[in-house]
Each structure stands twice: as C-alpha cells, then as structure tokens.
Write an enzyme that holds these catalytic residues in place. Structure first.
Site, PDB file in Angstrom:
ATOM      1  N   CYS A  47      -4.962  -6.526  -0.347  1.00 23.31           N
ATOM      2  CA  CYS A  47      -4.726  -5.159   0.122  1.00 23.31           C
ATOM      3  C   CYS A  47      -5.891  -4.484   0.876  1.00 23.31           C
ATOM      4  O   CYS A  47      -7.197  -4.841   0.737  1.00 23.31           O
ATOM      5  CB  CYS A  47      -4.302  -4.265  -1.012  1.00 23.31           C
ATOM      6  SG  CYS A  47      -2.797  -4.829  -1.736  1.00 23.31           S
ATOM      7  N   CYS A  51      -4.405   1.194  -0.276  1.00 22.64           N
ATOM      8  CA  CYS A  51      -3.109   0.814  -0.777  1.00 22.64           C
ATOM      9  C   CYS A  51      -2.463   1.657  -1.564  1.00 22.64           C
ATOM     10  O   CYS A  51      -2.759   1.831  -2.829  1.00 22.64           O
ATOM     11  CB  CYS A  51      -2.987  -0.749  -1.044  1.00 22.64           C
ATOM     12  SG  CYS A  51      -1.302  -1.400  -1.443  1.00 22.64           S
ATOM     13  N   CYS A  78      -0.672  -7.575   2.054  1.00 15.05           N
ATOM     14  CA  CYS A  78       0.538  -6.802   1.514  1.00 15.05           C
ATOM     15  C   CYS A  78       1.477  -6.102   2.559  1.00 15.05           C
ATOM     16  O   CYS A  78       0.977  -5.633   3.508  1.00 15.05           O
ATOM     17  CB  CYS A  78      -0.231  -5.721   0.494  1.00 15.05           C
ATOM     18  SG  CYS A  78       0.670  -4.472   0.167  1.00 15.05           S
ATOM     19  N   CYS A  81       0.488  -1.938   2.637  1.00 13.11           N
ATOM     20  CA  CYS A  81      -0.799  -1.334   3.319  1.00 13.11           C
ATOM     21  C   CYS A  81      -1.197  -2.204   4.493  1.00 13.11           C
ATOM     22  O   CYS A  81      -2.162  -1.483   5.209  1.00 13.11           O
ATOM     23  CB  CYS A  81      -1.710  -1.189   2.457  1.00 13.11           C
ATOM     24  SG  CYS A  81      -2.407  -2.796   1.847  1.00 13.11           S
TER      25      CYS A  81
HETATM   26 ZN    ZN Z   1      -1.227  -3.206  -0.444  1.00 16.43          ZN
END
Ligand code: ZN
Length: 185
Positions: A47, A51, A78, A81
């Site tokens: 991330c 995030c 991820c 994000c």
């Molecule tokens: Zn994330």
C-alpha cells in the site's frame, strides 16, 4: 522481468511500530505518499501510506523506501490505494492544471459542470479540489484571468511609444491641417 521473492518481515532490531514512518501510515498522511510504501504479510498486499484500509498490525508490516522494493515482495498492489499509480494529490494537481488551461484559453464562460465533466469528478468534488490546490474557486480564477487579460490589453495599447507613433501617423509632416490625402494631378 523482475524476479519476485518474498522478503522476511521479521526485523527484530527495529520494530515497525517504532518507525516514525509507521505513525504517518496510521495518520493516513497523504503528504508522504510516494516517499515510501508498506506491505502487509498477512494480507499479501502492499500500500501507499495514505491507504484508507483498516490499519494493519505493525508486527506484520514491512516498510519499503522504493516502489521496486515493495513490488519485490511478490505481494499484490492494494486495490483501494493503487500504490503503483500516481497519488491522489498528483492526480488532482494535474486535473486542476488542465482546468486552469481551459479557463485561460476559453473565450466563453466555462460552467463548473463543464469543467468538472472533463475531470471525471462530480461538480462539488471538482470545486473543492480546485479550491484546495489553487486557493481560489474556479469562478474567481476565471474572473482574475479576465481582469489580467484586460489589464494586459490596456497596457499594450497605452504604451508611450505606441501613442507617439499613432500621433505621428495622424499628423502629416510639416503641416497642422487634418490629414486628408490630396490627389495632385
Ligand atoms: Zn492500500
């Protein structure tokens, strides 16, 4: 082709919980996006610091100073994000820069909805972001640009040299009579 290999998350000498960067993650600080990334061993994802996902247990977290290091974990980026893409701030800055250019080049009145349509954001969201980035609303920006254009136009037509040359052009050399071209047969 990058070789992916899992990196041990155990760092006995320096727990992530004590790392000042972890505090930025907990604070979801957007200003450090792009400065480091973190991966979570239990979920197998990496991330960006801001995030919006629920904060992971720092015991399972590893912090990476480059995106390449985060990718090298072999974890997935991820979905929330999008750590591989530009940060939201970078995206907003380019949206606002594009809108400013449209305002500057636009002859007619650009509506807020029209500007927002080009950005892919809702009118309200676009308005908020524009104001955050520039400090003024799109309407203020447009009227400031119009005023600046007007000033530029006035100062160009009022420069002394231009006035003088215009006066010289209207007064015929050697005479004070109005200039009407005379035809001499
Ligand atoms: Zn994330």
């Amino acid at each position: 082709m990058t070789k992916h290999f899992p990196i041990s998350t155990a760092h006995a000498c320096e727990p992530v919980a004590n790392d000042p960067r972890w505090a930025r993650v907990v604070a979801r600080d957007r200003s450090v996006d792009g400065k480091f990334w973190y991966s979570v061993a239990t979920t197998g994802i990496y991330c960006r610091p801001s995030c919006p996902s629920r904060a992971a247990n720092p015991k399972n977290v590893q912090i990476h100073t480059t995106l390449a290091q985060a990718r090298a974990t072999g974890f997935r980026p991820c979905k929330r994000c999008n750590p591989d893409g530009p940060s939201a701030e970078q995206e907003y800055a380019s949206i606002v820069a594009h809108a400013c250019r449209r305002i500057e080049l636009g002859d007619g009145e650009l509506s807020l909805a029209g500007l927002a349509r080009g950005s892919g954001l809702s009118a309200g969201h676009f308005h908020r972001i524009f104001k955050t980035v520039t400090g003024v609303t799109p309407k203020h920006y447009a009227s400031a640009r119009r005023a600046a254009r007007l000033r530029e136009g006035l100062s160009r037509s009022n420069t002394p040299s231009r006035r003088r040359s215009m006066m010289q052009a209207s007064i015929p050399a050697g005479g004070s009579t109005p200039s009407r071209p005379t035809c001499s047969a």
